[in-house]
Design a protein around this motif. Structure first.
Motif, PDB file in Angstrom:
ATOM      1  N   ILE A 173       0.801  -1.270   0.209  1.00  0.00           N
ATOM      2  CA  ILE A 173       0.077  -0.020  -0.017  1.00  0.00           C
ATOM      3  C   ILE A 173       0.850   1.186   0.030  1.00  0.00           C
ATOM      4  CG2 ILE A 173      -1.779   1.348   1.346  1.00  0.00           C
ATOM      5  CD1 ILE A 173      -2.680  -1.414   2.371  1.00  0.00           C
ATOM      6  N   GLY A 174       1.922   1.070   0.749  1.00  0.00           N
ATOM      7  CA  GLY A 174       2.760   2.470   1.048  1.00  0.00           C
ATOM      8  C   GLY A 174       3.402   2.945  -0.495  1.00  0.00           C
ATOM      9  N   ALA A 175       3.827   1.528  -1.178  1.00  0.00           N
ATOM     10  CA  ALA A 175       4.449   2.055  -2.429  1.00  0.00           C
ATOM     11  C   ALA A 175       3.434   2.515  -3.445  1.00  0.00           C
ATOM     12  CB  ALA A 175       5.082   0.867  -2.820  1.00  0.00           C
ATOM     13  N   ALA A 176       2.426   1.932  -3.234  1.00  0.00           N
ATOM     14  CA  ALA A 176       1.085   2.516  -4.228  1.00  0.00           C
ATOM     15  C   ALA A 176       0.602   3.890  -4.090  1.00  0.00           C
ATOM     16  CB  ALA A 176       0.051   1.434  -3.906  1.00  0.00           C
ATOM     17  N   ILE A 177       0.755   4.328  -2.619  1.00  0.00           N
ATOM     18  CA  ILE A 177       0.277   5.596  -2.327  1.00  0.00           C
ATOM     19  C   ILE A 177       1.459   6.676  -2.800  1.00  0.00           C
ATOM     20  CG2 ILE A 177       0.145   7.285  -0.270  1.00  0.00           C
ATOM     21  CD1 ILE A 177      -0.995   4.906   1.225  1.00  0.00           C
ATOM     22  N   ALA A 178       2.687   6.181  -2.729  1.00  0.00           N
ATOM     23  CA  ALA A 178       3.705   7.173  -3.168  1.00  0.00           C
ATOM     24  C   ALA A 178       3.487   7.215  -4.677  1.00  0.00           C
ATOM     25  CB  ALA A 178       4.929   6.388  -2.702  1.00  0.00           C
ATOM     26  N   LYS A 179       3.298   6.472  -5.198  1.00  0.00           N
ATOM     27  CA  LYS A 179       3.037   6.398  -6.874  1.00  0.00           C
ATOM     28  C   LYS A 179       1.935   7.396  -7.222  1.00  0.00           C
ATOM     29  CE  LYS A 179       2.750   2.670  -9.243  1.00  0.00           C
ATOM     30  NZ  LYS A 179       2.367   1.197  -9.413  1.00  0.00           N
ATOM     31  N   ALA A 180       0.877   7.192  -6.294  1.00  0.00           N
ATOM     32  CA  ALA A 180      -0.319   8.029  -6.564  1.00  0.00           C
ATOM     33  C   ALA A 180      -0.004   9.649  -6.390  1.00  0.00           C
ATOM     34  CB  ALA A 180      -1.515   7.643  -5.786  1.00  0.00           C
ATOM     35  N   PHE A 181       0.701   9.807  -5.388  1.00  0.00           N
ATOM     36  CA  PHE A 181       1.518  11.268  -5.189  1.00  0.00           C
ATOM     37  C   PHE A 181       2.217  11.720  -6.249  1.00  0.00           C
ATOM     38  CE2 PHE A 181      -0.469  10.943  -0.995  1.00  0.00           C
ATOM     39  CZ  PHE A 181      -1.160  12.085  -0.611  1.00  0.00           C
ATOM     40  N   ALA A 182       3.055  10.820  -6.851  1.00  0.00           N
ATOM     41  CA  ALA A 182       3.804  11.379  -7.939  1.00  0.00           C
ATOM     42  C   ALA A 182       2.777  11.568  -9.163  1.00  0.00           C
ATOM     43  CB  ALA A 182       4.779  10.100  -8.392  1.00  0.00           C
ATOM     44  N   GLU A 183       1.969  10.670  -9.404  1.00  0.00           N
ATOM     45  CA  GLU A 183       0.937  10.961 -10.378  1.00  0.00           C
ATOM     46  C   GLU A 183       0.240  12.177 -10.009  1.00  0.00           C
ATOM     47  OE1 GLU A 183      -1.589   7.593 -10.548  1.00  0.00           O
ATOM     48  OE2 GLU A 183      -0.033   6.483 -11.553  1.00  0.00           O
ATOM     49  N   ALA A 184       0.010  12.766  -9.106  1.00  0.00           N
ATOM     50  CA  ALA A 184      -0.624  13.999  -8.539  1.00  0.00           C
ATOM     51  C   ALA A 184       0.230  15.178  -8.568  1.00  0.00           C
ATOM     52  CB  ALA A 184      -1.335  13.617  -7.363  1.00  0.00           C
ATOM     53  N   GLY A 203      -9.963  -0.120   3.487  1.00  0.00           N
ATOM     54  CA  GLY A 203     -10.401  -1.434   3.216  1.00  0.00           C
ATOM     55  C   GLY A 203      -9.230  -2.611   3.313  1.00  0.00           C
ATOM     56  N   ILE A 204      -9.741  -3.944   3.175  1.00  0.00           N
ATOM     57  CA  ILE A 204      -8.828  -4.848   2.880  1.00  0.00           C
ATOM     58  C   ILE A 204      -8.027  -4.724   1.517  1.00  0.00           C
ATOM     59  CG2 ILE A 204      -8.560  -7.274   3.172  1.00  0.00           C
ATOM     60  CD1 ILE A 204     -11.214  -7.279   4.575  1.00  0.00           C
ATOM     61  N   VAL A 205      -6.738  -4.574   1.742  1.00  0.00           N
ATOM     62  CA  VAL A 205      -5.972  -4.609   0.487  1.00  0.00           C
ATOM     63  C   VAL A 205      -4.827  -5.846   0.303  1.00  0.00           C
ATOM     64  CG1 VAL A 205      -4.314  -3.430  -0.922  1.00  0.00           C
ATOM     65  CG2 VAL A 205      -6.007  -2.256   0.362  1.00  0.00           C
ATOM     66  N   GLU A 206      -4.700  -6.307  -0.733  1.00  0.00           N
ATOM     67  CA  GLU A 206      -3.806  -7.549  -0.670  1.00  0.00           C
ATOM     68  C   GLU A 206      -2.294  -7.009  -0.898  1.00  0.00           C
ATOM     69  OE1 GLU A 206      -3.673 -11.674  -2.988  1.00  0.00           O
ATOM     70  OE2 GLU A 206      -4.741 -10.065  -3.958  1.00  0.00           O
ATOM     71  N   THR A 207      -1.826  -7.313   0.122  1.00  0.00           N
ATOM     72  CA  THR A 207      -0.243  -7.190   0.287  1.00  0.00           C
ATOM     73  C   THR A 207       0.301  -8.244   0.935  1.00  0.00           C
ATOM     74  OG1 THR A 207      -0.408  -6.249   2.715  1.00  0.00           O
ATOM     75  CG2 THR A 207      -0.817  -4.655   0.832  1.00  0.00           C
ATOM     76  N   ALA A 208       1.724  -8.204   1.235  1.00  0.00           N
ATOM     77  CA  ALA A 208       2.544  -9.238   1.803  1.00  0.00           C
ATOM     78  C   ALA A 208       1.921  -9.603   3.108  1.00  0.00           C
ATOM     79  CB  ALA A 208       4.069  -9.037   1.648  1.00  0.00           C
ATOM     80  N   MET A 219      -9.120  -9.369  -2.530  1.00  0.00           N
ATOM     81  CA  MET A 219      -8.925  -8.207  -1.682  1.00  0.00           C
ATOM     82  C   MET A 219      -9.396  -7.007  -2.667  1.00  0.00           C
ATOM     83  SD  MET A 219      -7.711  -9.333   1.285  1.00  0.00           S
ATOM     84  CE  MET A 219      -7.059 -10.717   1.824  1.00  0.00           C
ATOM     85  N   ASP A 220      -9.089  -5.870  -2.071  1.00  0.00           N
ATOM     86  CA  ASP A 220      -9.358  -4.505  -2.847  1.00  0.00           C
ATOM     87  C   ASP A 220      -8.023  -4.337  -3.377  1.00  0.00           C
ATOM     88  OD1 ASP A 220     -11.922  -4.458  -1.522  1.00  0.00           O
ATOM     89  OD2 ASP A 220     -11.252  -3.048   0.062  1.00  0.00           O
ATOM     90  N   ASP A 221      -8.138  -3.512  -4.523  1.00  0.00           N
ATOM     91  CA  ASP A 221      -6.842  -2.759  -5.199  1.00  0.00           C
ATOM     92  C   ASP A 221      -6.197  -1.759  -4.341  1.00  0.00           C
ATOM     93  OD1 ASP A 221      -5.236  -1.586  -7.016  1.00  0.00           O
ATOM     94  OD2 ASP A 221      -6.456  -2.536  -8.704  1.00  0.00           O
ATOM     95  N   ALA A 222      -4.703  -2.156  -4.277  1.00  0.00           N
ATOM     96  CA  ALA A 222      -4.222  -1.029  -3.617  1.00  0.00           C
ATOM     97  C   ALA A 222      -4.182   0.417  -4.061  1.00  0.00           C
ATOM     98  CB  ALA A 222      -2.668  -1.413  -3.447  1.00  0.00           C
ATOM     99  N   ASP A 223      -4.459   0.477  -5.543  1.00  0.00           N
ATOM    100  CA  ASP A 223      -4.756   1.958  -6.037  1.00  0.00           C
ATOM    101  C   ASP A 223      -5.912   2.649  -5.451  1.00  0.00           C
ATOM    102  OD1 ASP A 223      -2.685   1.833  -7.780  1.00  0.00           O
ATOM    103  OD2 ASP A 223      -3.990   1.076  -9.615  1.00  0.00           O
ATOM    104  N   LEU A 224      -7.117   1.879  -4.806  1.00  0.00           N
ATOM    105  CA  LEU A 224      -8.116   2.311  -4.004  1.00  0.00           C
ATOM    106  C   LEU A 224      -7.673   3.166  -3.029  1.00  0.00           C
ATOM    107  CD1 LEU A 224     -11.015   2.475  -3.807  1.00  0.00           C
ATOM    108  CD2 LEU A 224     -11.373   0.301  -2.578  1.00  0.00           C
ATOM    109  N   VAL A 225      -6.569   2.555  -2.155  1.00  0.00           N
ATOM    110  CA  VAL A 225      -6.506   3.126  -0.880  1.00  0.00           C
ATOM    111  C   VAL A 225      -5.524   4.556  -1.242  1.00  0.00           C
ATOM    112  CG1 VAL A 225      -4.924   3.023   1.016  1.00  0.00           C
ATOM    113  CG2 VAL A 225      -6.313   1.047   0.316  1.00  0.00           C
TER     114      VAL A 225
END
Length: 263
Positions: A51-62, A205-210, A220-226
């Protein structure tokens, strides 16, 4: 980023909005102009994987001005940092090796970030720990209490390290666990108790991670959702959600329509 079709909440889970999402939706897309992170310095703990890596990517996209990630494994931090840089060449990227239970190392990391990046606009507290899935009678006491050491004390340390380096109107976002308010699951007493205690952070929500490999839960939910929700929560449309819980699955447009009621 893929967008979800609208669904209904699974039985037994909170249903504060009629629509229930498992993937991202257009309103929380990081590329939506209203969700722009231009000019912002963003710090994410546990930013090397999941999730953390996905959040970082999202803020880069923003379009964030700078993104710094914190974690315990340098190889994952390097990979995540490279991905962020590939998304936005204008975003300055840094990382720091730090265990959130070590307040001295964490303090030094935040001092370093302010020196090189500037005051912090957004902090996403994402790092966490999941205990072994066993009944209390079979649990290891050190592992059980490790949940509190990381999920509660660690979050406390992050807040303390962040505050001296934050802008006056900084946004603090906590990634919590839906299990904290969902029907109980046997064997997760340590994890759920620590998440309930972790300063009543915003729930996701529940997100599939390690981490969730331990639980053997259904799809699970998609990490992009978080990730998208974190970007939206850091923006101007989400001011009415300050201090509130929110499941990642809730429909943001419905939530916005209820702003007066929620606020």
């Amino acid at each position: 980023m893929t967008f979800s079709s609208d669904t209904k909440a699974p039985p037994g889970l909170p249903t504060y909005t009629k629509l229930w999402h498992k993937k991202s939706c257009p309103t929380i897309s990081p590329t939506r102009p209203e969700n722009s992170a231009k000019g912002k310095v963003v710090i994410i703990t546990g930013g090397g994987t999941g999730i953390g890596a996905a959040i970082a990517k999202a803020f880069a996209e923003a379009g964030a001005k700078a993104i710094a990630i914190v974690g315990r494994r340098e190889n994952h931090l390097k990979t995540s940092a490279t991905t962020i840089s590939s998304i936005s060449s204008s975003t300055k990227v840094e990382y720091a090796l730090a265990d959130i239970t070590d307040k001295k190392v964490l303090k030094a990391a935040f001092e370093k970030f302010e020196h090189s990046l500037g005051k912090i606009d957004v902090l996403v507290s994402n790092a966490g720990y999941l205990t072994d899935i066993v009944p209390i009678k079979n649990s290891d006491d050190e592992d059980w209490w490790k949940s509190f050491e990381i999920n509660v004390k660690g979050t406390y340390n992050v807040i303390r390290a962040f505050l001296p380096h934050a802008v006056s109107d900084a946004v603090f976002l906590g990634v919590n666990a839906g299990l904290a308010t969902a029907p109980p699951i046997p064997g997760l007493s340590g994890y759920i108790s620590s998440k309930i205690a972790s300063a009543r952070m915003l729930e996701s929500g529940i997100v599939e991670t390690a981490m969730t490999d331990k639980t053997k839960l259904p799809p699970m939910d998609d990490a992009d959702l978080v990730a998208g929700l974190m970007v939206w929560l850091a923006g101007p449309e989400a001011g009415f959600m300050k201090g509130k819980f929110m499941w990642t699955n809730f429909d943001v447009d419905e939530t916005k329509q209820r702003a007066a009621e929620i606020g």
